[in-house]
Every structure is written in structure tokens, then in C-alpha cells.
Design an enzyme around this catalytic site. Structure first.
Site, short mmCIF file in Angstrom:
data_model
loop_
_atom_site.label_atom_id
_atom_site.label_comp_id
_atom_site.label_asym_id
_atom_site.label_seq_id
_atom_site.Cartn_x
_atom_site.Cartn_y
_atom_site.Cartn_z
NE ARG A 178 -3.71 -2.36 0.02
CZ ARG A 178 -3.37 -3.46 -0.67
NH1 ARG A 178 -2.29 -3.48 -1.45
NH2 ARG A 178 -4.11 -4.55 -0.61
CB SER A 228 -9.17 -1.80 4.19
OG SER A 228 -9.65 -2.98 3.62
CD GLU A 298 -5.48 0.01 2.69
OE1 GLU A 298 -5.19 -0.96 3.42
OE2 GLU A 298 -6.05 -0.10 1.60
C1 LIG Z 1 -15.75 -0.08 -1.38
C2 LIG Z 1 -14.25 0.06 -1.50
C3 LIG Z 1 -13.48 -1.06 -1.71
C4 LIG Z 1 -12.09 -0.96 -1.82
N1 LIG Z 1 -11.35 -2.08 -2.05
C5 LIG Z 1 -10.02 -1.99 -2.15
C6 LIG Z 1 -9.22 -3.17 -2.39
O1 LIG Z 1 -9.73 -4.27 -2.53
N2 LIG Z 1 -7.88 -3.01 -2.47
C7 LIG Z 1 -7.27 -1.79 -2.35
O2 LIG Z 1 -6.04 -1.73 -2.44
N3 LIG Z 1 -7.99 -0.68 -2.13
C8 LIG Z 1 -9.35 -0.75 -2.03
N4 LIG Z 1 -10.08 0.39 -1.82
C9 LIG Z 1 -9.39 1.69 -1.63
C10 LIG Z 1 -9.20 2.51 -2.94
O3 LIG Z 1 -10.20 2.20 -3.90
C11 LIG Z 1 -7.83 2.26 -3.53
O4 LIG Z 1 -6.80 2.67 -2.65
C12 LIG Z 1 -7.63 3.01 -4.87
O5 LIG Z 1 -6.45 2.61 -5.47
C13 LIG Z 1 -7.61 4.52 -4.67
O6 LIG Z 1 -7.73 5.13 -5.96
P1 LIG Z 1 -8.35 6.59 -6.12
O7 LIG Z 1 -8.21 6.96 -7.55
O8 LIG Z 1 -9.71 6.63 -5.57
O9 LIG Z 1 -7.33 7.40 -5.25
P2 LIG Z 1 -7.63 8.64 -4.28
O10 LIG Z 1 -8.44 8.20 -3.11
O11 LIG Z 1 -8.13 9.77 -5.07
O12 LIG Z 1 -6.14 8.95 -3.78
C14 LIG Z 1 -5.43 7.99 -3.02
C15 LIG Z 1 -3.98 8.45 -2.93
O13 LIG Z 1 -3.39 8.42 -4.23
C16 LIG Z 1 -2.93 9.72 -4.62
N5 LIG Z 1 -3.20 9.89 -6.05
C17 LIG Z 1 -4.37 9.64 -6.70
N6 LIG Z 1 -4.21 9.85 -8.02
C18 LIG Z 1 -2.93 10.25 -8.20
C19 LIG Z 1 -2.16 10.62 -9.34
N7 LIG Z 1 -2.66 10.61 -10.58
N8 LIG Z 1 -0.87 10.96 -9.15
C20 LIG Z 1 -0.31 10.96 -7.92
N9 LIG Z 1 -0.99 10.63 -6.81
C21 LIG Z 1 -2.28 10.26 -6.95
C22 LIG Z 1 -3.71 10.69 -3.75
O14 LIG Z 1 -3.00 11.91 -3.58
C23 LIG Z 1 -3.84 9.90 -2.46
O15 LIG Z 1 -2.64 9.97 -1.70
C24 LIG Z 1 -11.47 0.30 -1.72
C25 LIG Z 1 -12.26 1.45 -1.51
C26 LIG Z 1 -13.64 1.34 -1.41
C27 LIG Z 1 -14.46 2.58 -1.23
#
Ligand SMILES: Cc1cc2nc3c(=O)[nH]c(=O)nc-3n(C[C@H](O)[C@H](O)[C@H](O)COP(=O)(O)OP(=O)(O)OC[C@H]3O[C@@H](n4cnc5c(N)ncnc54)[C@H](O)[C@@H]3O)c2cc1C
Length: 314
Positions: A178, A228, A298
Site C-alpha cells: 500500500r 479498508s 490505510e
Molecule cells: C468499497 C471500496 C473497496 C475498496 N477495495 C479496495 C481493495 O480491494 N484493495 C485496495 O487496495 N484498495 C481498495 N479500496 C481503496 C481505494 O479504492 C484504492 O486505494 C484506490 O487505489 C484509490 O484510488 P483513487 O483513484 O480513488 O485514489 P484517491 O483516493 O483519489 O487517492 C489515493 C492516494 O493516491 C494519490 N493519487 C491519486 N491519483 C494520483 C495521481 N494521478 N498521481 C499521484 N498521486 C495520486 C492521492 O494523492 C492519495 O494519496 C477500496 C475502496 C472502497 C471505497
């Protein structure tokens, strides 16, 4: 004229078509559906617009915060007095060349996995149900059901702090549990190349459906959350520890430790960031007291800490 007026004006002059928003409510951009306004938000529609936004911000001494789909983010009720650049919605291209896929950082993993299936490529089945963008998934090295981004990532193209484009092989991107070299928030991921393998479309589809069914049966997908809440502690499972300490169903205001999966904090309706933080603190304290394990967040936080919402989660 404040610094956000100045930045907005310069961004508008350089990129007249760039979607810029003042005091944009962040609850609209997070899966928790929580968060006050951001002083200024840009939603670039191309890599060029994104690069211009980073460069102009750097020239004014502003460090932007990067946002994908906000599915791993908890934002303060007071919002964030800063500049956000959101990739979801604008940075949207996918291309396939043999077993290699190249995509923009704003592409949702569900769409990417569907494109892989359509091209008969295996490797992304694990990611289909993760509700984030490619950029967020690379930053977090997102993973599920035995798969992780690091297993399929070939290279990452990003902007450095000054807005210059760089590409690095995945092996140089510091991907671990992560985390990645992008976790420090200093670089904007523009896109990535994935190395997949030819596979049987029927088997790929079946695996995606199987994992989707597992998710629906075990996770509270019907309520807003950020997935999570805590990282997996060495040698333990966060959800099991939380349940063992009697925290399942625990509530503060509209925030609740999910009855379905104790690893998730859910917004049952009208939860504030304060509710969620107070609940997180209660869970952490109980788990530490009863098991000696210190749970680590996380979920990423924004606008929170000393002087923010009055909590320090570091
Ligand atoms: C219902 C649910 C289920 C989930 N299941 C999982 C799972 O099974 N496994 C898992 O690992 N995660 C899971 N997640 C968490 C989440 O979906 C992941 O961490 C996902 O990768 C985050 O992507 P995001 O685009 O929403 O990032 P954001 O929430 O927008 O950002 C997360 C981090 O990434 C950075 N970031 C985002 N985009 C960029 C970019 N282009 N350049 C640089 N930095 C960036 C942000 O600054 C922040 O620090 C889940 C979430 C939910 C709501």
C-alpha cells in the site's frame, strides 16, 4: 487578490479551457461522501493541461494535492485550503498493443479491467472491483485477492514537482504494501503501462464475476466508505482484531464500524469527518489496549492534523 485568485487567473490565461472550480465541496469527490470545500480545484482534460497546472502552481510556490476518484480519502469538514488537481473524468485514454496496455491515470480500474477482458488479456481481474483510478492504484499499490498493481505494472509516466515529464520502470517506483514513491504526494502520475498476458476471455470473465460476488457478499458496498480503514498489521488481520475487541457496529454520529465487515468504517448517513475520526480513535485505542497492536491508517487524510480538524493522525 489572494494566492488562489492569482493561481486561478494564471491557470486561466495559460489554459482557457481548463475546468477550474473555487470552493468546490469535496464530499462530492470522495467515496466517504464527507469533506468541506477545496480553495481551488483543477480538472484537466489532457496530460498537457495537467502539466501546465503543475508547472504554473510550482512557479507560484504552490504544491498541489492529487486526486483520483477519492476512494481512499478522508477530508476534513473544514475542507482544504489548497489546490487540488483531479485526474478522474479528464485523463481518460486507454490503448492496447499486443499484451501491453497503456492508460491515463484517471481511468477507473473497472474500465481498465473491462478493456483487458475485451482484448483477451489476463492479469487485471483482481482490480475490477477496486473503485479507484489507475493513478490512485499505482500510488497505493492497490491489491485484492492475491493480486497487486506491482504484479502488472511495467512503467509509470509522471510529472515531477516542476511539471517535467518522466518515465520510470515499475521496479524503480518503490512499490510495497500500500505504498509507492508517489505516496509522498510530490509527483502527479499521468499514466502507466501494464504488462498483461494473453488469456481465455471466458476464464477472465468468470474470475471477475467470482471476485465481484465475493466482494458483494462480504463488503458493505451499499454504504459510502473508503474501503479498508486500516492497513493489515504484520501477522494479523485488522478486521479480525477489531471484531475481537468488540468494535463491530460501534458508532459515533453517522459513522459506524460496518456490521458486515469490521475492517470498513461506513457513513450510515450524515457522518462528518469528526465522527469518522472519533470512531477511528476509539477503535485504535481499544485494539491497542486489548491486543497491543497499533493499527495504522490505510485511508489518506486531507486537511486533518494539528490546526485542521483538531486531530493528529500521524
Ligand atoms: C468499497 C471500496 C473497496 C475498496 N477495495 C479496495 C481493495 O480491494 N484493495 C485496495 O487496495 N484498495 C481498495 N479500496 C481503496 C481505494 O479504492 C484504492 O486505494 C484506490 O487505489 C484509490 O484510488 P483513487 O483513484 O480513488 O485514489 P484517491 O483516493 O483519489 O487517492 C489515493 C492516494 O493516491 C494519490 N493519487 C491519486 N491519483 C494520483 C495521481 N494521478 N498521481 C499521484 N498521486 C495520486 C492521492 O494523492 C492519495 O494519496 C477500496 C475502496 C472502497 C471505497
Amino acid at each position: 487578490m489572494d494566492r488562489w485568485d492569482t493561481l486561478e487567473k494564471q491557470l486561466h490565461q495559460s489554459c482557457p479551457a481548463l475546468d477550474l472550480r473555487r470552493e468546490e465541496p469535496l464530499f462530492r469527490h470522495t467515496s466517504f461522501r464527507v469533506g468541506g470545500p477545496a480553495a481551488l480545484m483543477a480538472l484537466p482534460a489532457s496530460r498537457e493541461e495537467a502539466a501546465a497546472a503543475v508547472r504554473i502552481a510550482a512557479e507560484l510556490g504552490v504544491t498541489p494535492v492529487y486526486l483520483g476518484n477519492g476512494s481512499n480519502l478522508l477530508v476534513s469538514d473544514e475542507g482544504y485550503d489548497g489546490f487540488l488537481i483531479k485526474t478522474f473524468g479528464g485523463l481518460n485514454d486507454i490503448s492496447v498493443d499486443g499484451a501491453a496496455m497503456t492508460a491515463d491515470s484517471g481511468v477507473l480500474l473497472s474500465r481498465l479491467a473491462a478493456a483487458a477482458l475485451e482484448a483477451g488479456l489476463t492479469g487485471l481481474e483482481f482490480a475490477h472491483g477496486i473503485p479507484g483510478t489507475l493513478g490512485g492504484a499505482v500510488t497505493m499499490n492497490a491489491g485484492a485477492y492475491g493480486g497487486e498493481m506491482v504484479q502488472v505494472l511495467a512503467s509509470v509516466t509522471f510529472l515531477d514537482e516542476a511539471g517535467r515529464v518522466e518515465t520510470l520502470p515499475a521496479s524503480d517506483c518503490g512499490l510495497g504494501y500500500r505504498r509507492s514513491m508517489f505516496s509522498d504526494g510530490k509527483r502527479l502520475i499521468l499514466g502507466a503501462e501494464l504488462a498483461l498476458a494473453p488469456g481465455d476471455p471466458a476464464a477472465i470473465r468468470a474470475r471477475m464475476e467470482e471476485l465481484g460476488e465475493k466482494r458483494r457478499s462480504r463488503q458493505p458496498l451499499e454504504l459510502p466508505s473508503a474501503g479498508s480503514t486500516f492497513k493489515r498489521p504484520e501477522g494479523h488481520f485488522a478486521a479480525a482484531l477489531i471484531e475481537q475487541c468488540g468494535c463491530k457496529g460501534l458508532r459515533v454520529g453517522g459513522a459506524q464500524v460496518s456490521e458486515k465487515h469490521a475492517g470498513f468504517v461506513v457513513n450510515t448517513g450524515g457522518a462528518t469527518c469528526r465522527d469518522i475520526l472519533a470512531l477511528i480513535e476509539q477503535v485504535r485505542a481499544r485494539v491497542l489496549e486489548q491486543t497491543g497492536v497499533a493499527l495504522e491508517l490505510e485511508v489518506k487524510t486531507l486537511g486533518i492534523g494539528k490546526g485542521g480538524a483538531g486531530w493528529n493522525l500521524s
